[in-house]
Design a protein around this motif. Structure first.
Motif, PDB file in Angstrom:
ATOM      1  N   TRP A 193      77.688  32.633  34.740  1.00  0.00           N
ATOM      2  CA  TRP A 193      76.754  31.605  35.054  1.00  0.00           C
ATOM      3  C   TRP A 193      76.975  30.924  36.395  1.00  0.00           C
ATOM      4  O   TRP A 193      78.009  30.323  36.586  1.00  0.00           O
ATOM      5  N   LEU A 214      67.517  27.128  32.301  1.00  0.00           N
ATOM      6  CA  LEU A 214      68.275  28.334  32.549  1.00  0.00           C
ATOM      7  C   LEU A 214      67.417  29.797  32.907  1.00  0.00           C
ATOM      8  O   LEU A 214      66.297  29.769  32.584  1.00  0.00           O
ATOM      9  N   HIS A 217      65.201  25.536  37.972  1.00  0.00           N
ATOM     10  CA  HIS A 217      66.531  25.936  36.952  1.00  0.00           C
ATOM     11  C   HIS A 217      67.577  25.174  37.215  1.00  0.00           C
ATOM     12  O   HIS A 217      67.892  24.661  38.443  1.00  0.00           O
TER      13      HIS A 217
END
Length: 305
Positions: free
Chosen positions: A81, A45, A67
């Motif tokens: 997100w 992340l 990521h």
């Protein structure tokens, strides 16, 4: 002539810099330019990090390559997100194990950039479990205040403690209960209440605890709108909390993540509320990035009998 004061000579308290030693399911890969690149289990992340004011060690292209999910803020308090693959689940599990205990967590992508765990707290978890195992009492009583999703509660329970978990937000207490089930533990006492109110009620009841853990936020609200501001309420909280400590066997951890607080402030708070303190340790928690930088993530004070 100006009046001179006698200064008592005391044993100096060495300020420590501590980072977790036993993580396998977590890794800080890199940090800088107000972001951090982290691995939680198999997922990597990118999240905002206000402390990371220095340049990144790895090139931006490496971050983009590594990521799986990136947090993009919409405001100062919330965001979204962005997944490289939309099939990536919003929830997943990780484990933690030290010399004394093993626990599990359910992680999740929240709109507040958090995922349900603060990995640097593993330093405090190790202190909790090793201290509990050293006590003569086979089932010491432990109180976890501002307990969030329960990392400290879980490790205390796994190490053998009779554990009480207090947080003002019902949803995170429910989350902590999920973590208890994942960890194959039971009988943690869940309390949804303002922490300061709970402490004052425990004082009236005459209850005592062998261990107390405090990880207060800079700002917060109780379930009935009670206001918490760290600098306004921490002195009162510490004054009350130390009165709950068992005089024979005890430990206390105060952890703060407030940019205005230093380990010296934490040391003064503890000594002023508990002058007879022994074995006091203070310092700063940090995460060591694989790429090289150290990321500071709060200050602590802790002691045990």
């Amino acid at each position: 002539m100006p009046k001179r004061f006698n200064i008592l000579t005391q044993t100096p308290n060495t300020i420590q810099l501590l980072t977790p030693q036993y993580w396998k399911d977590y890794e800080l890969i890199d940090c800088g330019n107000f972001e951090k690149l982290e691995r939680f289990g198999e997922l990597i992340l990118i999240r905002p990090e206000p402390q990371a004011v220095w340049p990144k060690s790895l090139h931006e292209s490496e971050w983009n390559k590594l990521h799986h999910i990136r947090f993009k803020g919409r405001s100062a308090t919330s965001g979204d997100w962005l997944k490289k693959n939309p099939k990536i689940a919003d929830r997943w599990h990780i484990s933690y194990q030290n010399k004394e205990a093993a626990i599990k967590f359910r992680l999740g992508l929240t709109s507040f950039k958090h995922v349900g765990i603060f990995p640097e707290q593993a330093v405090n978890w190790d202190y909790i479990s090793s201290t509990i195992k050293s006590f003569k009492n086979p089932q010491p009583k432990v109180l976890n205040l501002f307990a969030y999703t329960g990392g400290a509660s879980l490790i205390a329970k796994a190490a053998g403690a009779d554990t009480t978990h207090v947080d003002s937000i019902k949803q995170v207490v429910t989350w902590a209960n999920e973590n208890q089930e994942l960890s194959e533990l039971d009988n943690i006492r869940w309390v949804v209440e303002d922490a300061l109110k709970f402490v004052k009620r425990e004082l009236k009841r005459g209850n005592k605890y062998n261990g107390i853990i405090l990880d207060p936020p800079a700002y917060g609200h109780g379930p009935k709108g009670e206001k918490w501001k760290l600098e306004d309420h921490i002195t009162e909280m510490m004054h009350d909390v130390v009165q709950l400590l068992d005089p024979q066997e005890h430990f206390l951890i105060l952890n703060t993540y407030s940019l205005g607080f230093s380990s010296v402030i934490v040391e003064n708070l503890i000594k002023s509320s508990f002058p007879q303190v022994k074995n006091l340790e203070t310092g700063e928690l940090y995460l060591q990035a694989t790429a090289g930088s150290k990321l500071p993530l709060g200050v602590f004070g802790k002691f045990r009998s």
